[in-house]
Design an enzyme around this catalytic site. Structure first.
Site, mmCIF file in Angstrom:
data_model
loop_
_atom_site.group_PDB
_atom_site.id
_atom_site.type_symbol
_atom_site.label_atom_id
_atom_site.label_comp_id
_atom_site.label_asym_id
_atom_site.label_seq_id
_atom_site.Cartn_x
_atom_site.Cartn_y
_atom_site.Cartn_z
ATOM 1 N N GLY A 34 -3.733 -0.468 3.218
ATOM 2 C CA GLY A 34 -3.170 0.533 4.118
ATOM 3 C C GLY A 34 -3.954 1.824 4.110
ATOM 4 O O GLY A 34 -3.398 2.905 4.275
ATOM 5 N N CYS A 35 -5.241 1.733 3.944
ATOM 6 C CA CYS A 35 -6.118 2.892 3.787
ATOM 7 C C CYS A 35 -6.937 3.091 5.059
ATOM 8 O O CYS A 35 -7.199 2.144 5.797
ATOM 9 C CB CYS A 35 -7.046 2.613 2.591
ATOM 10 S SG CYS A 35 -8.293 3.843 2.240
ATOM 11 N N GLY A 36 -7.375 4.301 5.295
ATOM 12 C CA GLY A 36 -8.255 4.553 6.427
ATOM 13 C C GLY A 36 -9.574 3.796 6.321
ATOM 14 O O GLY A 36 -10.240 3.551 7.325
ATOM 15 N N THR A 38 -9.714 0.694 5.102
ATOM 16 C CA THR A 38 -9.408 -0.740 5.084
ATOM 17 C C THR A 38 -10.306 -1.555 6.014
ATOM 18 O O THR A 38 -10.694 -2.674 5.654
ATOM 19 C CB THR A 38 -7.906 -0.974 5.395
ATOM 20 O OG1 THR A 38 -7.136 -0.330 4.372
ATOM 21 C CG2 THR A 38 -7.560 -2.451 5.423
#
Length: 157
Positions: A34-36, A38
């Protein structure tokens, strides 16, 4: 200790010795779904497919330490990565990369290659490049896209 002396846990929480990767070039990455950053899974998979037959491995360690960005179980993370990014490289159990519960592997990696602001991992998708002899030769910031590492990987293969 050398990198091959460490044992890690696979997605099923079974021990795996890093000695099975002797003689291979490794890219070790702490990841999150759920990371920028990803979307870097796609670039990691492209590198893996391009170079795996030449002795290259991507080792994926999900980490929920930064902004709760890997909240799912190992199975949920693996399913997400397969469905969204067609990931085929090895994925392992979730770990911590900083602090009192950090994985011993990451204590070692950080001791071998410090970052721009010291040894602590600053965010998900920090990458460590390991040569065929187990030497940690480079550390890359999360902002460094996997495709930008190709020249460094090629030199080591």
């Amino acid at each position: 200790m050398k990198i091959y002396d460490y044992n890690i846990l696979d997605m099923n929480k079974q021990p795996v010795s890093l000695s099975q990767y002797k003689g291979k070039v490794l890219l070790i990455v702490n990841t999150a779904t759920g990371c920028g950053f990803t979307p870097q899974y796609e670039g990691l998979e492209n590198l893996y497919k391009k170079y795996r037959d030449r002795g290259f491995e991507v080792l994926d360690f999900p980490c929920n330490q930064f902004g709760n960005q890997a909240p799912g179980s190992e199975e949920e993370i693996h399913s997400f990565c397969q469905l969204k990014y067609d990931v085929t490289f090895p994925q392992f159990a979730k770990i911590e990369v900083n602090g009192p519960n950090e994985a011993p592997l990451y204590t070692y990696l950080k001791s071998q290659q410090k970052g721009m602001l010291g040894s602590n991992i600053k965010w998900n998708f920090t990458k460590f490049l390991v040569d065929k002899n187990g030497n940690v030769v480079a550390r890359y910031a999360p902002t460094e896209k996997p495709e930008n590492l190709e020249a460094d990987i090629e030199k080591l293969l």
